[in-house]
Design a protein around this motif. Structure first.
Motif: not given
Length: 659
Positions: A103, A106-108, A110-111, A144-145, A147-148, A151
């Motif tokens: 969790s 994953s945002p990192i 995805e970026i 996108l950044v 949003s990540s 989260r």
């Protein structure tokens, strides 16, 4: 086990034929057939018992083994189940950590994955006409950044928020539990002030009731004798006051810590928001301060529409009992000081002098009509109250000297102690007075006195001399020591004496006496105050007592101890100790008397006898009959007059009679 084979009939017949050929059996011997039958039954019984025990043992062994197998199987199942549960929880914990890691990462990830695409799109937008401007590409990348990271932030808050709330809760509980609470008092419609707890109000109200009782000043005389009546009246007054008592009203408040910290200011603001009032620490009243405020409040009650006059004064309390108030407190203190200082002497200028009772002087507001003149207070303090005073008899005291020491008449001493003329021994306590000063004074002094140390006496036996022969080989000499005492006197009479320190100045010298005979003297003459040897002198009669009979110096000129009982006339008189008779016959007012010399200067006298059984020069043993009790000479009834003399001088026989 080998089973015994039964005999066949032919074997038995052969045996019977053999036995028949041998003739008749002996009278006390059983026949062979009966003996064989008994042996068979015996072996059968033993075999049955053995088989039963064998079967039971096998069953017990099998049952024990089965239970053991079941227990091992059960424990193994429990251990396996616990291991499975532990492994499942371990896997679940690892999965939770893996999901948490995923969790957060994953945002990192995805970026990072989209970074290359955004870079390529940005390059294409700059080079070719793709329909997207570079600004639009950058904007999508920023969305996108954001949003990540949003989260990630929500995930962190989901875990940190409960922990932060718990920390705030603990801090709040700790702060509020340590708050000091106060009570806001409203009395008789007047805003009195703040106190730390209700006990302060109870004490203040009691002090107020002592200073005044509605319209009447409550001043009692504690030295009066009708104490029961005073207590009853005070109880009635208290019941009336309870009926007319003004009920106070309390409101809760919080004491402001005034520490100036940010947290303190925040919590004080929160306390104010919930409607609880705060009060500074220096605004809390003590019991004495609240008493003054209550007096002001009562002065405005319906019973006093115009109020009543109050003024500053000094209230006198003795053993926490209110006595009265005076305007000049310093003058009262000076008078109390003089009452104590009258017991200070030039001999003991540094004596510690204190009142026996607790004396307090409280400054405050008092109703004007309750303030008394100083002379009235002093008159009360100089009175006496009911109580008993005792005097402890010391060596050398007589009734006359005791009366003189304590400043009372001899007749009064006799009235208070009817038996003082017939029985007076060191250590006795005599009643001196049935009243004591109301303001008793205790004087504590430290004194140092020189005291003699008794010397020891040893004896050497000379068998060539007769019993009773004595010769001093070495003179004894008393030692000397300084003894420091703490002496406590109450109202001028010594009541207690405690040893603080002892310093020896000179050691005593042992006295050596040569005595004649094979038996040493039972009593050795001595000038010191050492106790008489136990058993040296025996009771001179078979019965009797000294109760009710005049003792040593029971009246003027009485130099012995009288012993009598109902029907004592003619009873035998025994020698109190062994010795030689030096007088036997008529002795004037002694009547028929016997004097026995015990050696070493000791003699005993037995007077008022009816018969004498000994003569001069006769040697007697302890307990030997020497005469009979009578009433000869100067006497009013049959009794034995017993004396102990040392070097011809009569001494108190009581220590010798009782050892």
């Amino acid at each position: 086990m080998a089973w015994r084979r039964k005999k066949q009939p032919e074997d038995l017949s052969e045996q019977r034929s053999e036995n028949s050929g041998q003739g008749q059996t002996e009278p006390n011997q059983k026949p062979p057939q009966e003996q064989a039958g008994l042996r068979g039954w015996y072996f059968l019984a033993v075999n049955a018992i053995y088989r039963y025990c064998y079967f039971v043992g096998l069953q017990l062994l099998r049952s024990t083994r089965g239970h053991r197998r079941h227990m091992v199987r059960l424990l193994s199942q429990l251990a396996e189940g616990a291991g499975r549960r532990l492994r499942r929880r371990k896997r679940a914990f690892k999965e939770a950590l893996r999901e948490l890691r995923h969790s957060f990462l994953s945002p990192i990830q995805e970026i990072r994955d989209h970074y290359r695409l955004f870079a390529q799109e940005l390059q294409n937008a700059k080079t070719f006409d793709t329909g997207d401007t570079p600004a639009q590409v950058v904007l999508r990348m920023l969305r996108l950044v954001c949003s990540s990271f949003g989260r990630i932030t929500r995930l962190l808050l989901s875990y940190l928020a409960p922990i932060a709330a718990l920390v705030v809760l603990v801090a709040a509980v700790d702060y509020f539990s340590s708050l000091e609470l106060a009570l806001h008092v409203e009395y008789n419609g007047s805003n009195v002030g703040y106190i730390s707890n209700e006990a302060v109000f109870v004490q203040a109200e009691k002090d107020m009731q002592d200073r005044m009782m509605l319209d009447d000043v409550l001043v009692t005389d504690p030295t009066q004798e009708n104490v029961d009546q005073l207590l009853e009246e005070a109880q009635q007054e208290q019941e009336l006051q309870q009926q007319a008592r003004i009920v106070p009203r309390f409101e809760l408040a919080v004491v402001d810590r005034e520490d100036g910290s940010l947290s303190g200011r925040i919590f004080n603001h929160l306390v104010g928001l919930v409607g609880i009032q705060t009060v500074p620490q220096d605004q809390l009243y003590t019991a004495d301060e609240l008493t003054n405020e209550l007096i002001r409040a009562v002065g405005q009650s319906s019973a006093h529409p115009d109020g009543f006059a109050v003024e500053e004064a000094s209230g006198l309390y003795i053993d926490e009992v209110y006595i009265g108030a005076v305007s000049d407190g310093q003058a009262l203190l000076d008078a109390l000081y003089e009452m104590k200082e009258q017991y200070r002497t030039e001999e003991y200028p540094d004596a510690d002098i204190q009142f026996i009772k607790k004396v307090e002087l409280k400054e405050g507001l008092f109703p004007s009509n309750s303030i008394r003149p100083l002379s009235s207070i002093l008159e009360l303090l100089n009175k006496e109250e009911r109580g008993e005073r005792y005097y402890t008899v010391v060596e050398g005291d007589t009734p006359l000297t005791i009366a003189a020491k304590n400043g009372i008449a001899f007749a009064e001493l006799i009235q208070l102690n009817p038996d003082v003329e017939t029985s007076l021994l060191p250590g006795d306590e005599l009643l001196i007075s049935q009243s004591v000063p109301y303001m008793g004074v205790q004087v504590r002094v430290t004194v140092t006195e020189e005291e003699a140390i008794d010397y020891d006496i040893t004896q050497q036996v000379n068998p060539d001399q007769n019993v009773g022969y004595t010769r001093v080989l070495q003179e004894g000499q008393e030692g000397l020591q300084n003894v420091t005492y703490e002496v406590i006197m109450i109202d001028g009479l010594e009541t207690e004496r405690n040893v603080l320190n002892t310093e020896r100045i000179r050691d005593p010298v042992t006295e050596i006496i040569e005595v004649g005979g094979n038996r040493p003297l039972e009593v050795i003459p001595k000038n010191s105050s050492a106790p008489v040897t136990s058993g040296a002198f025996a009771w001179p009669t078979a019965s009797g007592n000294t109760g009710g009979s005049p003792g040593w110096m029971g009246y003027y000129g009485h130099t012995g101890q009288d012993i009598s009982w109902s029907g004592c006339y003619g009873a035998p008189v025994y020698a109190s100790a062994s010795g030689t008779v030096v007088a036997a016959g008529w002795g004037g007012w002694y009547g028929y008397r016997v004097i026995i010399n015990h050696g070493g200067g000791y003699q005993t006298l037995y007077a008022h006898c009816s018969q004498l059984y000994v003569s001069v020069g006769q040697t007697v043993e302890q307990g030997e009959a020497i005469g009979a009790i009578g009433r000869s000479g100067n006497t009013t009834g049959p009794h034995l007059h017993f004396e102990v003399r040392i070097n011809g001088v009569p001494v108190n026989p009581t220590p010798y009679l009782y050892g």
